[in-house]
Write a protein that holds these residues in place. Structure first.
Motif, short mmCIF file in Angstrom:
data_model
loop_
_atom_site.label_atom_id
_atom_site.label_comp_id
_atom_site.label_asym_id
_atom_site.label_seq_id
_atom_site.Cartn_x
_atom_site.Cartn_y
_atom_site.Cartn_z
N VAL A 4 -51.73 -1.31 25.19
CA VAL A 4 -50.85 -1.68 26.30
C VAL A 4 -51.38 -2.85 27.11
O VAL A 4 -50.67 -3.40 27.95
CB VAL A 4 -50.60 -0.46 27.22
CG1 VAL A 4 -49.95 0.67 26.44
CG2 VAL A 4 -51.88 0.01 27.91
N LEU B 29 -49.03 4.40 21.51
CA LEU B 29 -49.48 3.56 22.62
C LEU B 29 -50.87 3.99 23.06
O LEU B 29 -51.16 5.18 23.19
CB LEU B 29 -48.51 3.66 23.80
CG LEU B 29 -47.06 3.27 23.54
CD1 LEU B 29 -46.27 3.27 24.84
CD2 LEU B 29 -46.97 1.90 22.86
N GLN C 184 -48.44 -0.43 32.66
CA GLN C 184 -48.53 -1.02 31.33
C GLN C 184 -48.06 -0.05 30.26
O GLN C 184 -47.37 -0.45 29.32
CB GLN C 184 -49.98 -1.47 31.06
CG GLN C 184 -50.40 -2.68 31.88
CD GLN C 184 -51.89 -2.98 31.79
OE1 GLN C 184 -52.70 -2.06 31.59
NE2 GLN C 184 -52.26 -4.23 31.91
N PHE C 185 -48.42 1.21 30.38
CA PHE C 185 -47.91 2.21 29.43
C PHE C 185 -46.39 2.31 29.51
O PHE C 185 -45.70 2.37 28.48
CB PHE C 185 -48.54 3.58 29.71
CG PHE C 185 -49.83 3.84 28.97
CD1 PHE C 185 -49.81 4.22 27.64
CD2 PHE C 185 -51.05 3.73 29.62
CE1 PHE C 185 -50.99 4.48 26.96
CE2 PHE C 185 -52.24 3.98 28.95
CZ PHE C 185 -52.22 4.36 27.61
N ALA D 110 -44.73 -0.78 28.01
CA ALA D 110 -44.79 -0.74 26.55
C ALA D 110 -43.77 0.25 25.99
O ALA D 110 -43.12 -0.04 24.98
CB ALA D 110 -46.20 -0.36 26.10
#
Length: 420
Positions: free
Chosen positions: A62, A110, A171-172, A175
């Motif tokens: 990520v 992820l 960010q996770f 993504a």
């Protein structure tokens, strides 16, 4: 008894057409730009033709500044939407399209490596620190050589601030939105193998005293926040699973582990993949080699599943959870045995799929005798110099590198090589 050919419906509504899942493995095919390359897509084109119940991708990191290896697929910045980030979206759209061209759901794994990001991996610079819930370096062993090699390969981490936690959480979620927009069937959060989510969950690596540390519930807050925020921005039919570590948990922490699994179940996780190990103790590669399980059955198949006992314990506590068991499966008999023990709903296949991308067809074909429905894989021999270094990760690295090499041969259209 449950059959390998049975379909499995997840809580979100996604249906896997059978119980065999191509497990996540490192491909190292994203190049220096860390994007889905034609070579990477070639491999997934082959797995897409393998009649798998589902395909799990290798790590999609990520944050491009923190990679597990220099050639991981990774997001290089924030993702807004398909229109704003056209080039990024198109690369992942093609990746998802090819992976699912024959009807097999593909789940993007992820990941953030946290303190397990090696010095050369990522754009943060070789002298920059990694990040982790607590500023505890990797423990690669007590000897001088082990400690020096650990420091040389992995910079000491700094403790994440609240701002860091908020950034990585976003960010996770970014993504996950990109994967959903691109057409993937779901994501799997990598919460095992010593990576960042696992570092938060594990009391050995998380000694925080704030809302993210201390109790089992507090240590799960990081991943639960990611799960909750992701659910809010992806379609209801989009799958969210998690890879969960079993090997780090001792009898003294067993109840904490079960508490965390219960919290994930309550939060609406679609499936939990049971795996284990970390760079400090790489059981995901060596469980069957270093510590062979005592024979509990006349059938050799009973010893294939590295983490079967833990999965069976989870099943007892949470019978409605969809469980996937990965690690050590080489045969139809081994997969049948795990199902017969009611230890899992899905069987994850790793290394055999790196040798034969259509291995699932062999296991599903009832016209093939059970004795022939298998792939024997010998241990990868270490080079002479590696035998002189007392570091478990060296052997695990040799195993991983060998099978990554076979994946790269598939990408080039070359015949793979079975280790003899």
């Amino acid at each position: 008894m449950a059959s390998l050919s049975d379909s499995v419906k997840l809580p979100c509504g996604l249906v896997f057409p059978n119980r065999l899942v191509k497990a996540a493995m490192a491909e190292m095919l994203a190049g220096f730009q860390n994007i889905p390359t034609p070579s990477l897509i070639n491999v997934y084109d082959q797995w897409a033709k393998g009649d798998w119940g589902a395909v799990l991708t290798g790590n999609v990191q990520v944050d491009v500044n923190h990679l597990g290896n220099p050639f991981d697929v990774a997001l290089s910045g924030e993702y807004t939407d398909a229109e704003t980030n056209k080039d990024l979206f198109e690369k992942y759209r093609k990746y998802a399209e090819v992976s699912q061209a024959h009807g097999t759901p593909t789940i993007a794994q992820l990941c953030h490596p946290g303190r397990q990001s090696p010095r050369p991996a990522g754009r943060r610079g070789v002298f920059a620190s990694t990040i982790a819930p607590s500023p505890l370096p990797l423990d690669m062993g007590d000897g001088f050589v082990q400690r020096w090699l650990g420091w040389f390969a992995f910079p000491p981490p700094r403790e994440m601030t609240q701002a860091d936690i908020d950034t990585v959480t976003r960010q996770f979620v970014d993504a996950a939105r990109l994967m959903a927009d691109a057409g993937f069937s779901g994501i799997e959060l990598h919460g095992a193998h010593g990576y960042l989510i696992d570092q938060f969950l594990n009391p050995k690596s998380n000694v925080r005293t704030d809302a993210y540390g201390g109790s089992a519930a507090n240590r799960a807050k990081f991943v639960l926040d990611i799960l909750q925020q992701t659910r809010a921005v992806v379609p209801s039919h989009f799958c969210i699973g998690i890879k969960f570590n079993s090997a780090d948990h001792t009898s003294s922490s067993f109840e904490d582990t079960m508490t965390q699994i219960g919290l994930l179940a309550d939060a609406g996780i679609d499936f939990i993949e049971i795996s284990g190990g970390s760079y400090e103790d790489p059981k995901m590669f060596t469980a069957g080699q270093q510590q062979p399980q005592p024979e509990k059955s006349a059938r050799t198949a009973a010893r294939e599943a590295f983490f079967l006992e833990f999965a069976a314990a989870v099943r007892t506590r949470y019978p409605s959870l969809i469980l996937m068991l990965t690690g050590g499966f080489r045969s139809r008999a081994g997969a049948h045995y795990a199902l017969s023990q009611n230890a899992c709903d899905l069987v994850g296949i790793g290394r055999p799929a790196a040798i034969d991308p259509h291995f699932s067809k062999l296991l599903l074909d009832d016209s093939i005798e059970e004795s022939e429905a298998q792939l024997k894989l010998n241990k990868i021999p270490l080079p002479f110099w590696a035998k002189m270094i007392p570091l478990a990760a060296i052997g695990a690295g040799a195993e991983s590198t060998y099978y990554t090499g076979q994946i790269q041969r598939i990408a080039k259209g070359l015949k793979t090589i079975v280790p003899l």
